[in-house]
Design a protein around this motif. Structure first.
Motif, mmCIF file in Angstrom:
data_model
loop_
_atom_site.group_PDB
_atom_site.id
_atom_site.type_symbol
_atom_site.label_atom_id
_atom_site.label_comp_id
_atom_site.label_asym_id
_atom_site.label_seq_id
_atom_site.Cartn_x
_atom_site.Cartn_y
_atom_site.Cartn_z
ATOM 1 N N ILE A 1 -10.570 0.601 0.884
ATOM 2 C CA ILE A 1 -10.116 1.253 0.685
ATOM 3 C C ILE A 1 -10.103 2.036 -0.273
ATOM 4 C CG2 ILE A 1 -7.633 3.293 0.223
ATOM 5 C CD1 ILE A 1 -5.994 1.394 2.047
ATOM 6 N N ILE A 2 -10.619 1.567 -1.304
ATOM 7 C CA ILE A 2 -11.268 1.496 -2.441
ATOM 8 C C ILE A 2 -12.425 1.607 -2.251
ATOM 9 C CG2 ILE A 2 -11.870 0.689 -5.119
ATOM 10 C CD1 ILE A 2 -9.050 -0.673 -4.792
ATOM 11 N N ASP A 3 -13.289 1.049 -1.843
ATOM 12 C CA ASP A 3 -14.956 1.226 -1.472
ATOM 13 C C ASP A 3 -15.238 2.193 -0.791
ATOM 14 O OD1 ASP A 3 -14.931 -1.147 -2.856
ATOM 15 O OD2 ASP A 3 -15.366 -2.831 -0.969
ATOM 16 N N LYS A 4 -13.845 2.355 0.398
ATOM 17 C CA LYS A 4 -14.169 3.748 1.255
ATOM 18 C C LYS A 4 -14.241 4.705 0.344
ATOM 19 C CE LYS A 4 -11.709 5.416 5.045
ATOM 20 N NZ LYS A 4 -11.038 6.362 4.082
ATOM 21 N N ASP A 5 -12.525 5.713 -0.332
ATOM 22 C CA ASP A 5 -12.502 6.412 -1.179
ATOM 23 C C ASP A 5 -12.968 7.075 -2.306
ATOM 24 O OD1 ASP A 5 -11.724 6.960 1.729
ATOM 25 O OD2 ASP A 5 -9.172 5.862 1.085
ATOM 26 N N PHE B 1 -3.172 8.102 -1.695
ATOM 27 C CA PHE B 1 -2.286 7.517 -1.524
ATOM 28 C C PHE B 1 -2.484 6.561 -0.111
ATOM 29 C CE2 PHE B 1 -0.903 11.098 -3.953
ATOM 30 C CZ PHE B 1 0.311 10.649 -4.946
ATOM 31 N N PRO B 2 -2.396 5.980 -0.251
ATOM 32 C CA PRO B 2 -2.503 4.025 0.598
ATOM 33 C C PRO B 2 -2.460 4.373 1.554
ATOM 34 C CG PRO B 2 -2.919 3.553 -1.278
ATOM 35 C CD PRO B 2 -2.432 4.966 -1.832
ATOM 36 N N ASN B 3 -2.505 4.157 2.342
ATOM 37 C CA ASN B 3 -1.137 4.219 3.849
ATOM 38 C C ASN B 3 -1.462 2.844 4.341
ATOM 39 O OD1 ASN B 3 -0.297 4.902 6.383
ATOM 40 N ND2 ASN B 3 -0.447 6.300 6.731
ATOM 41 N N ASP C 1 -0.724 1.546 7.527
ATOM 42 C CA ASP C 1 -1.176 1.490 8.728
ATOM 43 C C ASP C 1 -2.210 2.135 8.751
ATOM 44 O OD1 ASP C 1 1.865 0.884 9.157
ATOM 45 O OD2 ASP C 1 2.669 2.802 9.234
ATOM 46 N N CYS C 2 -3.024 1.934 8.056
ATOM 47 C CA CYS C 2 -3.905 2.331 8.137
ATOM 48 C C CYS C 2 -5.619 1.158 8.401
ATOM 49 C CB CYS C 2 -5.143 3.245 6.731
ATOM 50 S SG CYS C 2 -5.478 1.939 6.031
ATOM 51 N N GLY C 3 -5.364 0.520 8.401
ATOM 52 C CA GLY C 3 -5.631 -0.786 9.183
ATOM 53 C C GLY C 3 -6.173 -1.255 8.133
ATOM 54 N N LEU C 4 -6.732 -0.905 6.674
ATOM 55 C CA LEU C 4 -8.164 -1.653 5.746
ATOM 56 C C LEU C 4 -7.100 -2.230 4.342
ATOM 57 C CD1 LEU C 4 -9.402 1.820 5.249
ATOM 58 C CD2 LEU C 4 -10.504 0.195 6.830
ATOM 59 N N SER C 5 -7.887 -3.312 4.050
ATOM 60 C CA SER C 5 -7.267 -3.982 2.274
ATOM 61 C C SER C 5 -7.246 -2.488 1.474
ATOM 62 C CB SER C 5 -7.992 -4.554 2.485
ATOM 63 O OG SER C 5 -8.965 -4.053 2.407
ATOM 64 N N LEU C 6 -6.628 -3.171 0.250
ATOM 65 C CA LEU C 6 -6.452 -2.700 -0.423
ATOM 66 C C LEU C 6 -8.093 -1.857 -1.350
ATOM 67 C CD1 LEU C 6 -5.165 -0.611 -2.660
ATOM 68 C CD2 LEU C 6 -5.213 -2.665 -4.389
ATOM 69 N N GLN C 7 -8.970 -3.307 -1.087
ATOM 70 C CA GLN C 7 -9.961 -3.152 -1.794
ATOM 71 C C GLN C 7 -11.445 -2.297 -0.269
ATOM 72 O OE1 GLN C 7 -11.611 -4.472 -4.188
ATOM 73 N NE2 GLN C 7 -13.346 -3.458 -4.242
ATOM 74 N N LEU D 1 1.076 -1.323 0.005
ATOM 75 C CA LEU D 1 0.043 0.072 -0.084
ATOM 76 C C LEU D 1 0.862 1.528 0.223
ATOM 77 C CD1 LEU D 1 -3.595 -1.226 2.562
ATOM 78 C CD2 LEU D 1 -3.104 -0.977 -0.270
ATOM 79 N N ASN D 2 1.947 1.304 0.710
ATOM 80 C CA ASN D 2 2.910 2.304 0.370
ATOM 81 C C ASN D 2 3.858 2.935 -0.766
ATOM 82 O OD1 ASN D 2 2.193 2.783 3.215
ATOM 83 N ND2 ASN D 2 3.899 1.778 3.928
ATOM 84 N N ASP D 3 3.408 2.271 -1.342
ATOM 85 C CA ASP D 3 4.135 2.097 -2.867
ATOM 86 C C ASP D 3 3.200 2.666 -4.136
ATOM 87 O OD1 ASP D 3 6.749 1.383 -1.928
ATOM 88 O OD2 ASP D 3 6.271 -0.373 -2.753
ATOM 89 N N ILE D 4 1.752 2.530 -4.021
ATOM 90 C CA ILE D 4 0.995 2.650 -4.902
ATOM 91 C C ILE D 4 -0.289 4.030 -4.850
ATOM 92 C CG2 ILE D 4 0.842 0.074 -5.485
ATOM 93 C CD1 ILE D 4 -2.060 0.122 -3.951
ATOM 94 N N VAL D 5 -0.635 4.110 -5.661
ATOM 95 C CA VAL D 5 -1.368 5.042 -5.879
ATOM 96 C C VAL D 5 -2.303 4.814 -6.826
ATOM 97 C CG1 VAL D 5 -0.224 6.572 -7.998
ATOM 98 C CG2 VAL D 5 -1.905 8.090 -6.341
#
Length: 181
Positions: free
Chosen positions: A37-41, A25-27, A29-35, A6-10
């Motif tokens: 983050i995508i669904d939320k943001d 820009f995902p973090n 350490d946010c505790g969420l999976s990529l999916q 997650l720290n390497d992507i946008v």
């Protein structure tokens, strides 16, 4: 879904309401999976592209003019918007130069110095005409970096000084960001 650090992507996408270009820009350490983050943001069902930060263009000068074409799944740049931003930047810095020339002209008028009046008028016209270089520019590049570079070449460093609006972000392999002015 492919595994990513997650720290390497946008994540690049358009806002579903305004169709404006956005980056997320995902973090890690946010505790969420990529999916998640995508669904939320970004929103469920939205079109997006995941890029490695190191694959992003390096020239962020006209970042506000960047675009994301959902059909081709490509980053681009709104050339008209980038040109207008360049002209606005020029106008901002030339304003005090024109005001200074007004004072020079008025003093030369008071002193009856017609040669200085003519020189001042000529200098003011050069300042007024500088945005024409941007308007008349034919772009030959196709990438964001190439297009940005062509527009930046219209900046007159002799009259306006170094371009204070220009900055570049270079994403390093270790995840750090180097900013150059």
């Amino acid at each position: 879904m492919e595994e990513y650090n997650l720290n390497d992507i946008v994540i690049i996408h358009n806002d579903t309401d305004t169709n404006e270009f956005y980056t997320t820009f995902p973090n890690a350490d946010c505790g969420l999976s990529l999916q998640e983050i995508i669904d939320k943001d970004i929103g469920i069902g939205s079109t997006y592209i995941i890029m490695n930060k190191t694959d992003l263009p390096t020239d962020y000068t006209y970042f506000s003019a960047w675009t994301y074409n959902e059909e081709s799944n490509q980053l681009g740049i709104d050339i008209s918007k980038a040109k207008e931003e360049q002209k606005d930047n020029m106008r901002e810095l030339r304003k005090p130069l024109l005001e200074k020339e007004d004072i020079i002209f008025m003093k030369s008028l008071e002193n009856g110095d017609t040669a200085e009046q003519q020189a001042s008028v000529a200098r003011k016209q050069v300042l007024r005409d500088m945005t024409n270089k941007v308007t008349d520019l034919s772009i030959s590049g196709s990438s964001i970096d190439e297009i940005s570079s062509e527009i930046e070449e219209t900046w007159d460093k002799d009259l306006l000084g170094e371009d204070v609006f220009k900055f570049k972000k270079i994403y390093q392999a270790d995840g750090s960001v180097q900013v150059e002015k």
